[in-house]
Motif scaffolding. Structure first.
Motif, PDB file in Angstrom:
ATOM      1  N   GLY A 235       0.738  -1.336  -0.056  1.00  0.00           N
ATOM      2  CA  GLY A 235      -0.030   0.232  -0.069  1.00  0.00           C
ATOM      3  C   GLY A 235       0.759   1.488   0.368  1.00  0.00           C
ATOM      4  O   GLY A 235       2.304   1.130   0.312  1.00  0.00           O
ATOM      5  N   ARG A 236       0.100   2.570  -0.277  1.00  0.00           N
ATOM      6  CA  ARG A 236       1.132   3.495   0.061  1.00  0.00           C
ATOM      7  C   ARG A 236       1.049   4.402   1.332  1.00  0.00           C
ATOM      8  O   ARG A 236      -0.140   4.314   1.429  1.00  0.00           O
TER       9      ARG A 236
ATOM     10  N   LEU B  10     -10.022  11.438  -1.444  1.00  0.00           N
ATOM     11  CA  LEU B  10      -9.005   9.678  -1.653  1.00  0.00           C
ATOM     12  C   LEU B  10      -9.671   9.356  -2.462  1.00  0.00           C
ATOM     13  O   LEU B  10     -10.469   8.148  -1.565  1.00  0.00           O
ATOM     14  N   ASP B  11      -9.946   8.835  -3.723  1.00  0.00           N
ATOM     15  CA  ASP B  11     -10.909   8.346  -4.588  1.00  0.00           C
ATOM     16  C   ASP B  11     -10.144   6.927  -5.146  1.00  0.00           C
ATOM     17  O   ASP B  11     -11.271   6.076  -6.194  1.00  0.00           O
ATOM     18  N   ASP B  12      -9.449   6.581  -4.432  1.00  0.00           N
ATOM     19  CA  ASP B  12      -8.582   5.645  -5.412  1.00  0.00           C
ATOM     20  C   ASP B  12      -7.605   3.877  -5.104  1.00  0.00           C
ATOM     21  O   ASP B  12      -6.908   3.706  -5.559  1.00  0.00           O
ATOM     22  N   GLY B  13      -8.545   4.088  -3.324  1.00  0.00           N
ATOM     23  CA  GLY B  13      -8.148   3.052  -3.117  1.00  0.00           C
ATOM     24  C   GLY B  13      -8.560   2.989  -1.549  1.00  0.00           C
ATOM     25  O   GLY B  13      -9.931   3.810  -1.451  1.00  0.00           O
ATOM     26  N   VAL B  14      -8.837   2.572  -0.750  1.00  0.00           N
ATOM     27  CA  VAL B  14      -9.493   2.548   1.121  1.00  0.00           C
ATOM     28  C   VAL B  14      -7.676   2.246   1.521  1.00  0.00           C
ATOM     29  O   VAL B  14      -7.097   2.136   1.813  1.00  0.00           O
TER      30      VAL B  14
ATOM     31  N   GLU C 277       2.162  -3.530   4.350  1.00  0.00           N
ATOM     32  CA  GLU C 277       2.456  -4.333   3.236  1.00  0.00           C
ATOM     33  C   GLU C 277       1.999  -5.212   2.808  1.00  0.00           C
ATOM     34  O   GLU C 277       1.501  -6.505   2.290  1.00  0.00           O
ATOM     35  N   VAL C 278       0.467  -5.629   3.652  1.00  0.00           N
ATOM     36  CA  VAL C 278      -0.247  -6.192   2.749  1.00  0.00           C
ATOM     37  C   VAL C 278      -1.302  -5.856   2.189  1.00  0.00           C
ATOM     38  O   VAL C 278      -2.848  -6.015   2.265  1.00  0.00           O
ATOM     39  N   GLY C 279      -1.363  -4.057   1.436  1.00  0.00           N
ATOM     40  CA  GLY C 279      -1.945  -3.775   0.476  1.00  0.00           C
ATOM     41  C   GLY C 279      -2.789  -2.958   0.683  1.00  0.00           C
ATOM     42  O   GLY C 279      -3.421  -1.785  -0.107  1.00  0.00           O
ATOM     43  N   ASN C 280      -2.496  -2.218   1.953  1.00  0.00           N
ATOM     44  CA  ASN C 280      -3.712  -1.079   2.507  1.00  0.00           C
ATOM     45  C   ASN C 280      -2.965   0.628   2.212  1.00  0.00           C
ATOM     46  O   ASN C 280      -2.001   0.623   2.635  1.00  0.00           O
ATOM     47  N   ASP C 281      -3.995   1.271   2.052  1.00  0.00           N
ATOM     48  CA  ASP C 281      -3.432   2.987   1.961  1.00  0.00           C
ATOM     49  C   ASP C 281      -3.296   3.542   3.206  1.00  0.00           C
ATOM     50  O   ASP C 281      -3.977   3.103   3.598  1.00  0.00           O
TER      51      ASP C 281
END
Length: 206
Positions: A4-5, A28-32, A75-79
Protein backbone atom coordinates in the motif's frame (compact mmCIF):
# COMPACT_ATOMS: atom_id res chain seq x y z
CA UNK A 1 -0.88 -8.42 -3.44
CA UNK A 2 1.13 -5.21 -3.75
CA UNK A 3 2.22 -2.89 -0.99
CA UNK A 4 0.00 0.00 0.00
CA UNK A 5 0.90 3.65 -0.33
CA UNK A 6 1.88 5.67 2.73
CA UNK A 7 1.10 9.39 2.91
CA UNK A 8 3.24 10.51 5.85
CA UNK A 9 2.23 13.87 7.38
CA UNK A 10 4.89 15.35 9.67
CA UNK A 11 4.45 18.53 11.67
CA UNK A 12 4.27 19.98 15.15
CA UNK A 13 1.39 19.54 17.51
CA UNK A 14 -1.56 21.74 16.42
CA UNK A 15 -0.19 22.16 12.89
CA UNK A 16 -3.32 20.66 11.35
CA UNK A 17 -2.10 17.17 10.46
CA UNK A 18 -5.18 15.36 11.78
CA UNK A 19 -7.53 17.76 10.01
CA UNK A 20 -5.67 17.25 6.73
CA UNK A 21 -5.69 13.47 7.25
CA UNK A 22 -9.47 13.45 7.73
CA UNK A 23 -9.90 15.50 4.57
CA UNK A 24 -7.61 13.12 2.67
CA UNK A 25 -9.83 10.19 3.61
CA UNK A 26 -12.71 12.16 2.11
CA UNK A 27 -11.07 13.32 -1.14
CA UNK A 28 -8.93 10.28 -2.06
CA UNK A 29 -10.99 8.05 -4.32
CA UNK A 30 -8.42 5.63 -5.78
CA UNK A 31 -8.16 3.16 -2.91
CA UNK A 32 -9.17 2.36 0.66
CA UNK A 33 -7.20 4.56 3.05
CA UNK A 34 -6.72 4.30 6.81
CA UNK A 35 -5.74 7.19 9.08
CA UNK A 36 -3.10 6.09 11.59
CA UNK A 37 -2.36 8.75 14.20
CA UNK A 38 0.34 8.72 16.86
CA UNK A 39 -2.12 10.45 19.20
CA UNK A 40 -4.54 7.55 18.81
CA UNK A 41 -1.80 5.12 19.80
CA UNK A 42 -0.94 7.23 22.83
CA UNK A 43 -4.61 7.21 23.84
CA UNK A 44 -4.59 3.39 24.04
CA UNK A 45 -2.08 3.42 26.89
CA UNK A 46 -3.10 2.64 30.46
CA UNK A 47 -4.19 5.68 32.47
CA UNK A 48 -2.11 4.66 35.48
CA UNK A 49 0.32 7.40 36.44
CA UNK A 50 3.87 6.54 35.40
CA UNK A 51 7.17 7.82 36.72
CA UNK A 52 9.45 9.77 34.36
CA UNK A 53 11.69 6.82 33.39
CA UNK A 54 8.80 4.40 33.01
CA UNK A 55 6.86 6.95 30.95
CA UNK A 56 9.84 7.65 28.66
CA UNK A 57 10.30 3.92 28.05
CA UNK A 58 6.57 3.43 27.40
CA UNK A 59 6.48 6.35 24.96
CA UNK A 60 9.46 5.00 23.04
CA UNK A 61 7.85 1.57 22.77
CA UNK A 62 4.60 3.23 21.68
CA UNK A 63 6.37 5.09 18.86
CA UNK A 64 8.22 1.96 17.76
CA UNK A 65 5.00 -0.05 17.74
CA UNK A 66 3.27 2.73 15.82
CA UNK A 67 5.96 2.68 13.13
CA UNK A 68 5.69 -1.08 12.75
CA UNK A 69 1.91 -0.99 12.58
CA UNK A 70 2.21 1.42 9.65
CA UNK A 71 4.57 -0.99 7.93
CA UNK A 72 2.31 -3.97 8.62
CA UNK A 73 -0.81 -2.24 7.29
CA UNK A 74 0.96 -1.18 4.10
CA UNK A 75 2.69 -4.54 3.62
CA UNK A 76 -0.64 -6.33 3.11
CA UNK A 77 -1.87 -3.74 0.62
CA UNK A 78 -3.60 -1.07 2.70
CA UNK A 79 -3.16 2.58 1.76
CA UNK A 80 -2.32 4.60 4.86
CA UNK A 81 -2.38 8.26 5.91
CA UNK A 82 0.07 8.75 8.78
CA UNK A 83 -0.13 11.61 11.27
CA UNK A 84 3.17 11.91 13.18
CA UNK A 85 5.60 14.26 14.92
CA UNK A 86 9.26 13.58 14.08
CA UNK A 87 10.52 15.63 17.02
CA UNK A 88 13.33 13.23 17.97
CA UNK A 89 15.98 12.05 15.48
CA UNK A 90 15.55 8.39 16.43
CA UNK A 91 11.90 8.46 15.32
CA UNK A 92 12.93 9.34 11.77
CA UNK A 93 15.72 6.73 11.79
CA UNK A 94 13.30 4.05 12.98
CA UNK A 95 10.78 4.97 10.27
CA UNK A 96 13.51 4.89 7.63
CA UNK A 97 14.44 1.43 8.86
CA UNK A 98 10.99 -0.20 8.91
CA UNK A 99 9.03 1.57 6.13
CA UNK A 100 9.57 0.84 2.41
CA UNK A 101 10.97 4.20 1.22
CA UNK A 102 9.66 3.90 -2.33
CA UNK A 103 6.07 3.69 -1.03
CA UNK A 104 6.20 6.76 1.22
CA UNK A 105 5.10 10.27 0.25
CA UNK A 106 6.64 12.50 2.94
CA UNK A 107 4.64 15.69 3.47
CA UNK A 108 5.82 18.53 5.69
CA UNK A 109 2.95 20.36 7.40
CA UNK A 110 4.08 23.87 8.32
CA UNK A 111 2.47 26.71 10.24
CA UNK A 112 3.78 29.96 11.71
CA UNK A 113 4.65 29.74 15.41
CA UNK A 114 2.23 32.50 16.46
CA UNK A 115 -0.65 30.60 14.86
CA UNK A 116 0.47 27.34 16.45
CA UNK A 117 0.46 28.98 19.88
CA UNK A 118 -3.00 30.42 19.23
CA UNK A 119 -4.36 27.02 18.19
CA UNK A 120 -2.72 25.31 21.15
CA UNK A 121 -4.34 27.74 23.58
CA UNK A 122 -7.71 27.43 21.87
CA UNK A 123 -7.59 23.61 22.04
CA UNK A 124 -6.70 23.49 25.70
CA UNK A 125 -5.77 19.80 25.51
CA UNK A 126 -2.03 20.17 24.95
CA UNK A 127 0.76 21.17 27.38
CA UNK A 128 1.55 24.87 27.07
CA UNK A 129 4.59 25.43 24.87
CA UNK A 130 4.53 22.00 23.23
CA UNK A 131 4.31 23.32 19.67
CA UNK A 132 7.03 25.91 20.37
CA UNK A 133 9.30 23.19 21.75
CA UNK A 134 8.78 21.04 18.65
CA UNK A 135 8.96 23.91 16.16
CA UNK A 136 12.67 23.70 15.27
CA UNK A 137 12.88 19.93 15.70
CA UNK A 138 10.26 18.28 13.49
CA UNK A 139 11.57 19.62 10.17
CA UNK A 140 15.29 19.47 11.06
CA UNK A 141 15.92 16.68 8.52
CA UNK A 142 15.09 19.21 5.80
CA UNK A 143 13.80 17.00 2.99
CA UNK A 144 10.23 16.41 1.77
CA UNK A 145 8.38 15.28 -1.32
CA UNK A 146 5.76 17.95 -0.73
CA UNK A 147 5.15 20.75 1.79
CA UNK A 148 1.94 22.44 2.90
CA UNK A 149 1.30 25.65 4.83
CA UNK A 150 -1.71 24.97 7.02
CA UNK A 151 -1.82 28.61 8.07
CA UNK A 152 -2.28 29.83 4.50
CA UNK A 153 -4.48 27.00 3.20
CA UNK A 154 -7.44 25.13 4.63
CA UNK A 155 -7.15 21.42 5.49
CA UNK A 156 -9.30 20.66 2.45
CA UNK A 157 -7.02 22.67 0.18
CA UNK A 158 -3.95 20.92 1.59
CA UNK A 159 -5.59 17.53 1.09
CA UNK A 160 -6.52 18.39 -2.49
CA UNK A 161 -2.95 19.44 -3.23
CA UNK A 162 -1.62 16.16 -1.82
CA UNK A 163 -4.14 14.19 -3.88
CA UNK A 164 -3.05 15.94 -7.08
CA UNK A 165 0.63 15.38 -6.26
CA UNK A 166 0.31 11.71 -5.27
CA UNK A 167 0.49 10.25 -8.83
CA UNK A 168 3.66 12.27 -9.43
CA UNK A 169 5.77 11.08 -6.52
CA UNK A 170 9.45 11.80 -7.24
CA UNK A 171 11.99 9.08 -7.86
CA UNK A 172 13.88 8.81 -5.62
CA UNK A 173 11.44 9.74 -2.89
CA UNK A 174 12.39 11.89 0.10
CA UNK A 175 12.39 8.75 2.26
CA UNK A 176 14.84 7.10 -0.13
CA UNK A 177 17.11 10.15 -0.06
CA UNK A 178 16.94 10.38 3.73
CA UNK A 179 17.61 6.67 4.09
CA UNK A 180 20.76 6.97 2.01
CA UNK A 181 21.86 9.91 4.12
CA UNK A 182 21.09 8.57 7.59
CA UNK A 183 21.52 4.82 7.35
CA UNK A 184 24.96 3.37 6.70
CA UNK A 185 25.52 1.03 3.77
CA UNK A 186 25.66 -2.06 5.99
CA UNK A 187 22.41 -1.12 7.72
CA UNK A 188 20.64 -0.52 4.40
CA UNK A 189 21.82 -3.87 3.06
CA UNK A 190 20.59 -5.64 6.19
CA UNK A 191 17.20 -3.94 6.05
CA UNK A 192 16.81 -4.66 2.33
CA UNK A 193 17.73 -8.31 2.86
CA UNK A 194 15.21 -8.67 5.68
CA UNK A 195 12.49 -7.08 3.56
CA UNK A 196 13.34 -9.38 0.66
CA UNK A 197 13.11 -12.46 2.91
CA UNK A 198 9.74 -11.29 4.20
CA UNK A 199 8.49 -10.80 0.65
CA UNK A 200 9.69 -14.26 -0.42
CA UNK A 201 8.08 -15.82 2.63
CA UNK A 202 4.79 -14.13 1.78
CA UNK A 203 5.00 -15.36 -1.84
CA UNK A 204 5.70 -18.90 -0.65
CA UNK A 205 2.68 -18.87 1.65
CA UNK A 206 0.50 -17.51 -1.12
Amino acid sequence: MGSGRIIFLNGTSSSGKSSIARELLDVLDDGVYFHLSVDSFNAMRTKRELGPEELDAALRRTRMGFHRSIAAMAEVGNDVVVDHVLSEPWRLIDCLTVLPPEDVLLVGVHCLLDELVRREQARGDRPAGLAAHQYDLVHAHGDYDLECDSGAATPRECAQRIKEFLPHRPDPTAFTRLRRRHLGTAARIAVDALRERQTQKGDAVG
